[in-house]
Design an enzyme around this catalytic site. Structure first.
Site, short mmCIF file in Angstrom:
data_model
loop_
_atom_site.label_atom_id
_atom_site.label_comp_id
_atom_site.label_asym_id
_atom_site.label_seq_id
_atom_site.Cartn_x
_atom_site.Cartn_y
_atom_site.Cartn_z
N ASP A 124 -6.05 0.28 -9.00
CA ASP A 124 -5.35 -0.88 -8.45
C ASP A 124 -5.50 -2.10 -9.33
OD1 ASP A 124 -4.13 -0.05 -6.10
OD2 ASP A 124 -5.89 -0.43 -4.86
N GLU A 128 1.16 -4.17 -5.80
CA GLU A 128 1.78 -4.32 -4.49
C GLU A 128 2.97 -5.27 -4.56
OE1 GLU A 128 -1.11 -5.47 -1.53
OE2 GLU A 128 -2.50 -3.89 -2.12
N GLU A 187 2.75 2.53 2.74
CA GLU A 187 1.64 2.36 3.68
C GLU A 187 2.12 1.83 5.03
OE1 GLU A 187 -1.78 0.28 2.17
OE2 GLU A 187 -2.80 0.33 4.11
O1 KIV Z 1 -7.01 0.30 -2.17
C1 KIV Z 1 -6.64 1.26 -1.48
O2 KIV Z 1 -7.44 1.99 -0.89
C2 KIV Z 1 -5.21 1.51 -1.37
C3 KIV Z 1 -4.77 2.53 -0.37
C4 KIV Z 1 -4.74 1.86 0.96
C5 KIV Z 1 -3.47 3.13 -0.72
O3 KIV Z 1 -4.44 0.91 -2.04
#
Ligand code: KIV
Length: 261
Positions: free
Chosen positions: A83, A114, A180
């Site tokens: 991420d 995102e 999500e």
């Molecule tokens: O950070 C995370 O765990 C996520 C999931 C909710 C897809 O992005």
């Protein structure tokens, strides 16, 4: 594992099983148990750091945990998705590229960000420069101060916007999409309309794959989201729990169909 090998599984009709992962020990276990995608999620802000949201997670944190996961997963060669944390890409494409480069250097195979239409330019910039990008629509944990942790796109207008955003992100070069907490019917429609794989979390059974937070699967979360499932209880052991999750995703037994979310 690189993206073409992952996509080949989807082309064969295989569902992708993904779990969040934050350290080397679990990376070894999860990859060895057949998890296709290890998501170094910024959910580590909650699961590992104990915050109430993901917002305090820094790029340094993400690089640190991505390096650990990459070291642990070396032998099994799992696909590592990391991420981009809040504040590390929203200023624009150049900032996003610098942050993505850091995570790829740390061992990620793809980065996730995102947002919908507002991220199209950034996704195109990254994709054109060799960065595989996974987009993320629906409930956006980094926007929790606006939305809370609530299901999204339940009204027609919002659902139409989400589908439009998904198509625009794909056209910009996104190679995967996390959906999500949206209605199962909408996730199925998005999946039908996109060529890239969709990975659902609280989005019903018709996505190309599923992702869950590791701590929810292992029964370590005090109040897990209602779409999650504790695979540990029935399995009775860590590795058996992870294998049970992978089997359930591959056979389409998890998640169960949800009607009207
Ligand atoms: O950070 C995370 O765990 C996520 C999931 C909710 C897809 O992005």
């Amino acid at each position: 594992m690189f993206l073409p090998q992952l996509l080949a599984k989807v082309e064969k009709g295989e569902k992708l099983a993904a779990l969040t992962c934050y350290d080397a020990g679990f990376a070894r276990l999860l990859a060895g148990a057949g998890v296709d995608i290890l998501l170094v999620g910024d959910s580590l802000g909650m699961t590992v750091q104990g915050h109430a949201t993901t917002l305090a997670v820094t790029l340094d944190d993400m690089a640190y945990h991505t390096e650990a996961v990459a070291r642990g997963a070396t032998e099994a060669g799992a696909f590592i998705l990391a991420d981009l944390p809040f504040g590390a890409y929203q200023e624009g494409p150049a900032q996003a590229f610098a942050s993505a480069a850091r995570l790829l250097a740390a061992g990620a195979n793809m980065v996730k960000l995102e947002g919908g239409a507002v991220m199209v330019e950034t996704v195109a910039f990254l994709a054109a420069r060799g960065v595989p990008v996974c987009a993320h629509l629906g409930l956006l944990p980094q926007s929790v101060n606006l939305t809370g942790y609530r299901a999204q796109a339940r009204e027609n207008k919002a659902a139409e916007r989400l589908l439009k955003d998904a198509l625009a992100l794909e056209a910009a070069g996104a190679r995967m999409l996390v959906l999500e907490a949206i209605p199962a019917r909408l996730a199925a429609e998005v999946t039908r309309n996109l060529a890239i794989p969709t990975i659902g979390i609280g989005a019903g059974p018709d996505c190309d794959g599923q992702v869950l937070v590791l701590h929810d699967v292992l029964g370590l979360t005090a109040k897990p989201p209602r779409f999650a499932k504790d695979f540990m209880q029935a399995a009775g052991g860590l590795e058996a729990a992870i294998r049970a999750y992978v089997e359930a995703v591959k056979h389409g037994d998890f998640p169960a169909p949800i009607h009207g979310f």
